[in-house]
Design an enzyme around this catalytic site. Structure first.
Site, PDB file in Angstrom:
ATOM      1  N   ASP A 182       0.710  -1.277   0.161  1.00 55.19           N
ATOM      2  CA  ASP A 182       0.096   0.207   0.032  1.00 55.19           C
ATOM      3  C   ASP A 182       0.923   1.172   0.083  1.00 55.19           C
ATOM      4  O   ASP A 182       2.064   1.211   0.030  1.00 55.19           O
ATOM      5  CB  ASP A 182      -1.112  -0.015   1.176  1.00 55.19           C
ATOM      6  CG  ASP A 182      -0.262  -0.044   2.605  1.00 55.19           C
ATOM      7  OD1 ASP A 182       0.767   0.506   2.692  1.00 55.19           O
ATOM      8  OD2 ASP A 182      -0.936  -0.777   3.197  1.00 55.19           O
ATOM      9  N   LYS A 220      -3.599   2.843  -0.251  1.00 54.46           N
ATOM     10  CA  LYS A 220      -4.674   3.361   0.306  1.00 54.46           C
ATOM     11  C   LYS A 220      -4.697   4.456   1.384  1.00 54.46           C
ATOM     12  O   LYS A 220      -3.442   4.504   1.922  1.00 54.46           O
ATOM     13  CB  LYS A 220      -5.431   1.966   1.506  1.00 54.46           C
ATOM     14  CG  LYS A 220      -6.065   0.837   0.445  1.00 54.46           C
ATOM     15  CD  LYS A 220      -5.978  -0.471   1.564  1.00 54.46           C
ATOM     16  CE  LYS A 220      -6.895  -0.202   2.639  1.00 54.46           C
ATOM     17  NZ  LYS A 220      -7.101  -1.061   3.603  1.00 54.46           N
ATOM     18  N   GLY A 235       2.252  -0.828   5.733  1.00 56.34           N
ATOM     19  CA  GLY A 235       2.871   0.315   6.655  1.00 56.34           C
ATOM     20  C   GLY A 235       2.693   0.142   8.196  1.00 56.34           C
ATOM     21  O   GLY A 235       1.467  -0.303   8.642  1.00 56.34           O
ATOM     22  N   GLY A 268       6.520  10.446   9.565  1.00 61.43           N
ATOM     23  CA  GLY A 268       7.324  10.120  10.531  1.00 61.43           C
ATOM     24  C   GLY A 268       8.595   8.961  10.209  1.00 61.43           C
ATOM     25  O   GLY A 268       8.219   8.082   9.421  1.00 61.43           O
TER      26      GLY A 268
END
Length: 457
Positions: free
Chosen positions: A248, A270, A301, A411
């Site tokens: 993704d 997504k 992720g 991040g």
């Protein structure tokens, strides 16, 4: 790529080293181990060369460099302490189209010597292209610690079985599955290391008789929050063994560059409110590819079981009887807070942490009264679009208006950006940030100014 890495077959082939000192001795050891027919030409020789010559392992030619010694050579090394002589060796070899290494002078050489990890027949070579030999050595030392000493025995034994494997298993997929089981079998490796022939034979026969699973499998892998260095070792192993990787938008390019090169890749990007591929279709992709007998990696992720909908995907596989496993990843809350200098818990400020989704199913509602309680840290995933609502609800249920907040964008990556303020500014701050981003609410955010290490690097 400045240099093409190759492995040369030098057994019983003429090679020349010019130089008789310590450096030349180190190069000579390598060539002798490779089985080269070695001649060493120098004005003087350290004692080890005389020992080798007396044992018939090499030929010594005492005197100035004699370029006719190159006439029958396949490869040459210039290892004297005289740059002029080394240059003459290089030029003479070049005129004869013979590859020549010049010690400590990569620009004058037609090949360079890498740092070597020897697990014969498995060989690993590490090179910095001559720019940083110390770096190459440090990398070699790290790899040495990762590769068991008995790995060479396993590789050699695998070579003895290749014909049998080819005969017994008709397709490339079957052969690959067999070899993958073979190389991760700890009992076989230990038996080979102990020279336990009976145990080796028993384990081998078990591997050949054990049925190969043609159903395929799915491995749910957490890619971590962004920095490729935060991918787990097991996660790395899985993406390098995959037939197909379904990934993704939150999986970084650096991590995708680690995927096995000939693996198929399916992007199902997504983000909150937008699905390149609907979740139901993703479930069916995983099911369909596994039913073809493929090893499927679903790469997500962060951690697949923390707001990653991993449970939903596995329910589909479970219902269909498809084998699956899960490799956890570092979740965004942990990674982003650490890289922002914000501890999620602290004895003085937070005795608990709550991971909260800011993207609810239709009609969903959070327990705002408990979320507004003191002495805790809140981390909102997918909360940007609801930041103003989060702000209003927390204040309405009693959270202090000056509660510190931080929003972490991208991040743990080189693009990481952190904006911070107080709760009454949360909705406004969210307008300055783009997805993917995380919202952190709590007194621990106030420690960021002291503990912020990442942006200082």
């Amino acid at each position: 790529m400045d240099h093409l890495p190759i492995f040369c077959q030098l057994r019983d082939r003429d090679c020349l080293i010019v130089g008789g000192g310590d450096v030349a001795e180190r190069k000579a050891r390598l060539l002798l181990e490779a089985g080269a027919r070695l001649t060493v030409n120098a004005l003087t020789f350290i004692p080890q060369f005389t020992v080798w010559a007396n044992e018939g392992m090499l030929t010594l030619v005492e005197g100035p460099f004699d370029e006719t010694l190159l006439d029958s050579c396949w490869l040459a090394i210039a290892a004297t302490d005289d740059d002029t002589v080394n240059q003459r060796v290089s030029e003479a070899a070049e005129s004869r189209r013979i590859f020549c290494n010049v010690v400590d002078a990569p620009k004058a050489a037609s090949f360079i010597m890498p740092s070597i990890i020897d697990r014969s027949p498995l060989m690993v070579a590490v090179s910095s292209g001559g720019t940083s030999p110390v770096l190459a050595r440090l990398l070699r030392e790290k790899l040495e610690s990762l590769l068991p000493q008995h790995l060479g025995q396993v590789a050699r034994y695998a070579g003895q079985l290749r014909a049998r494997v080819k005969k017994q298993f008709a397709t490339m997929g079957e052969r690959r599955r067999f070899w993958e089981k073979f190389f991760v079998n700890d009992r076989l490796a230990q038996s080979l290391a102990n020279a336990d022939e009976k145990a080796v034979n028993a384990t081998t026969e078990h591997l050949f008789s054990e049925p190969l699973d043609h159903r395929g499998e799915v491995v749910l892998v957490g890619a971590g929050p962004g920095d490729a260095g935060l991918l787990t070792l097991k996660g790395l192993q899985q993406i390098q063994q995959a037939d197909i990787v379904v990934y993704d938008r939150l999986v970084s390019d650096d991590i995708m560059n680690l995927v096995r090169r000939d693996a198929d890749r399916v992007f199902v990007g997504k983000r909150a409110g937008y699905h390149c591929v609907p979740q139901e279709e993703i479930n069916q992709i995983l099911l369909r590819e596994a039913q073809k007998g493929k090893r499927v990696v679903r790469l997500k992720g962060g951690d697949p079981f923390i707001f990653g909908r991993g449970g939903e995907e596995l329910e589909t596989l479970c219902h269909a009887g498809i084998p699956f496993s899960v490799v956890p990843g570092i979740t965004a809350a942990s990674g982003c807070s650490a890289y922002s200098g914000i501890p999620l818990t602290h004895r003085d400020y937070a005795q608990s942490v709550r991971l909260v989704t800011g993207h609810l199913k239709t009609g969903g509602e959070l327990d705002w009264e408990n979320l507004a309680a003191e002495k805790q840290t809140l981390v909102f995933y997918m909360g940007l679009n609801q930041a103003a609502t989060i702000q209003d609800k927390l204040i309405a249920f009693g959270m202090q208006a000056d509660m510190p907040v931080a929003l972490v964008e991208n991040g743990t990556s080189v693009k990481q950006r952190v904006v911070h303020g107080v709760l009454t500014q949360l909705g406004e701050l969210a307008q300055q940030v783009e997805s993917p981003a995380l919202i952190i609410v709590g007194r621990v955010v106030g420690l960021r100014d002291k503990l912020n290490w990442f942006s200082n690097h």
